[in-house]
Design an enzyme around this catalytic site. Structure first.
Site, PDB file in Angstrom:
ATOM      1  N   ARG A  34      19.883  46.698  23.552  1.00 27.71           N
ATOM      2  CA  ARG A  34      20.576  45.387  23.091  1.00 27.71           C
ATOM      3  C   ARG A  34      21.508  44.794  24.009  1.00 27.71           C
ATOM      4  O   ARG A  34      21.767  45.421  24.707  1.00 27.71           O
ATOM      5  CB  ARG A  34      21.415  45.883  21.727  1.00 27.71           C
ATOM      6  CG  ARG A  34      20.473  46.544  20.585  1.00 27.71           C
ATOM      7  CD  ARG A  34      21.390  47.205  19.641  1.00 27.71           C
ATOM      8  NE  ARG A  34      20.361  47.908  18.577  1.00 27.71           N
ATOM      9  CZ  ARG A  34      20.818  48.513  17.791  1.00 27.71           C
ATOM     10  NH1 ARG A  34      22.002  49.095  17.813  1.00 27.71           N
ATOM     11  NH2 ARG A  34      20.061  49.251  16.976  1.00 27.71           N
ATOM     12  N   ASP A  49      24.631  41.984  24.165  1.00 26.40           N
ATOM     13  CA  ASP A  49      25.625  41.385  23.248  1.00 26.40           C
ATOM     14  C   ASP A  49      25.552  39.751  23.295  1.00 26.40           C
ATOM     15  O   ASP A  49      24.870  39.381  24.369  1.00 26.40           O
ATOM     16  CB  ASP A  49      27.169  41.695  23.787  1.00 26.40           C
ATOM     17  CG  ASP A  49      27.492  42.975  23.162  1.00 26.40           C
ATOM     18  OD1 ASP A  49      26.878  43.413  22.140  1.00 26.40           O
ATOM     19  OD2 ASP A  49      28.540  43.396  23.467  1.00 26.40           O
ATOM     20  N   ARG A  84      30.774  46.364  31.137  1.00 31.15           N
ATOM     21  CA  ARG A  84      31.948  45.528  30.774  1.00 31.15           C
ATOM     22  C   ARG A  84      33.433  46.246  31.049  1.00 31.15           C
ATOM     23  O   ARG A  84      34.404  45.549  31.558  1.00 31.15           O
ATOM     24  CB  ARG A  84      31.925  44.798  29.896  1.00 31.15           C
ATOM     25  CG  ARG A  84      30.625  43.647  29.765  1.00 31.15           C
ATOM     26  CD  ARG A  84      30.183  43.013  28.466  1.00 31.15           C
ATOM     27  NE  ARG A  84      31.325  42.361  27.669  1.00 31.15           N
ATOM     28  CZ  ARG A  84      31.255  42.066  26.530  1.00 31.15           C
ATOM     29  NH1 ARG A  84      30.145  42.076  25.776  1.00 31.15           N
ATOM     30  NH2 ARG A  84      32.369  41.415  26.111  1.00 31.15           N
TER      31      ARG A  84
END
Lengths: 261, 261
Positions: free
Chosen positions: B54, B56, B202
């Site tokens: 996935r 974001d 991140r």
């Protein structure tokens, strides 16, 4: 004391309906006017901004130039930071200079430089869709490079002006015109000239790409110029590939850039 | 005859609410599922697509991988062109391959590679705002390069996982981690590893930028890893700077890339 400022702007044109103010549209002029007036604490007589040239919806800029007057003197660095704090993130003030009160962003220009990015592929690249013009058919850069010098010089560009133009005189001078290819097949163009008519760069790029694709002869440009007939050019390259790169106000700087590029 | 396809996707994540299907949201999975089913003439039993990982909202991809089954065999080139004709322009199928029916885009991965672009300036650049993470304070690339090797290896990354994670085991292996600076001050990172936890890249970038800015010690990473406590890392670099670059299914290819990069 009234002070005149010259500012150099960069903008991502994707979400602007062009430079010029229009009712109910998000334009560069409208966003900038709002920020300038807010910075000046919304004076009774609103401050007006004057741009070097209009750009269409979707067209980008690295070096658009605008001037405006402030009723009080603020240091250029304060204007730059003040405006950038108020402007949306797709619009950036790169440089602020104090200029004499007779400076005019539009009427004092001695030249302009435009850049065009043409991406060639069957399908659009997601990261290039807003920043290049998309061309499905492959053009031969050698044919384009052979043809492009025919645009250089002083010509009547009536064949290369869009119907919405308000210019009466279609004579313009192109100082330099270049094209090159990147390894991924993108073709880039750069034009420097005295000034450009409405959609002129995009129409020139469309004709050059057709030459590259073999849909026009390599030596067709002199005939197109002589025809003075927009019907003979027809195409207009997409706005998303066009960048207003630099506006010149100084002959020496213009000559220096022409010798370097 | 049921045929399984593996496709490699690029997308500009700016206007997607991430990869995973969500009600009333525009997601990559939803756009792709719609195109695949339309290409297959909307079969009674809808075709389901399975992504490698996935991403974001706002995160981009050059090399996301997805698999799905079609009830009939179509040539890979036909699938590529068919899907690209149906997909929105911010989503592109780069490659289509036929794979055995036991291939799984998510469970068969042997590694993933992510790229991160950190732009450093007081104000956002209009052309970088959607494609980099914006950092106001300047980081010293030398400090980052000194610290980054401490992330390489097999570690419990509990300190570097966002609270939304559903993973029970936080041990992951990082094969390579690099950082370099561009002439305009942009700092780029590349991480290759066995797999990454929710927001791990991140969070690692946020810590590394803080090290570069002098807000953390150069040798802080071993202590952060040992703490196994997300409170100690805190920051998360903006989604807009992150790119899913490549997903590996073949050990030999992974090793070859690790030797080359």
């Amino acid at each position: 004391m009234v002070t005149r400022y010259k500012i150099t702007l960069a903008y991502d044109g994707t979400n602007f309906a062009g430079f010029q103010r229009q009712p109910h549209q998000r334009t560069v002029e409208q966003a900038l006017t709002k920020a300038v007036n807010k910075m000046a604490k919304d004076p009774a007589e609103p401050i007006v901004v004057y741009g070097a040239g209009r750009t269409d919806a979707g067209v980008h800029a690295f070096g658009q130039v605008v001037h405006f007057d402030l009723p009080t003197e603020i240091k250029p660095e304060g204007v730059r930071r003040g405006l950038n704090s108020l402007l949306p993130t797709d619009l950036l003030v790169k440089k602020v200079e104090r200029v004499p009160l007779d400076f005019h962003a539009r009427y004092d220009t001695v030249g302009k430089r435009y850049w065009y990015r043409a991406y060639q592929n069957e399908f659009v690249d997601p990261f290039k869709r807003h920043y290049t013009g998309h061309f499905k058919f492959t053009a031969d850069i050698k044919r384009i490079q052979q043809a492009i010098p025919d645009l250089i010089g002083k010509h009547d560009f009536t064949t290369f002006v869009a119907s919405g133009s308000q210019a009466h005189d279609h004579v313009r001078e192109i100082y330099s015109a270049k094209a090159w290819a990147l390894p991924d097949g993108e073709i880039q163009f750069e034009f420097c000239g005295s000034g450009f008519l409405y959609n002129q760069v995009r129409i020139m790029v469309a004709v050059l790409m057709e030459i590259g694709q073999g849909r026009r002869e390599v030596d067709c440009i002199p005939g197109l110029l002589a025809a003075k007939n927009r019907e003979q050019a027809r195409g207009t390259a997409p706005a998303s590939g066009l960048y207003m790169k630099k506006v010149y106000y100084d002959q020496a700087e213009l000559q220096s850039d022409l010798n370097t590029y």
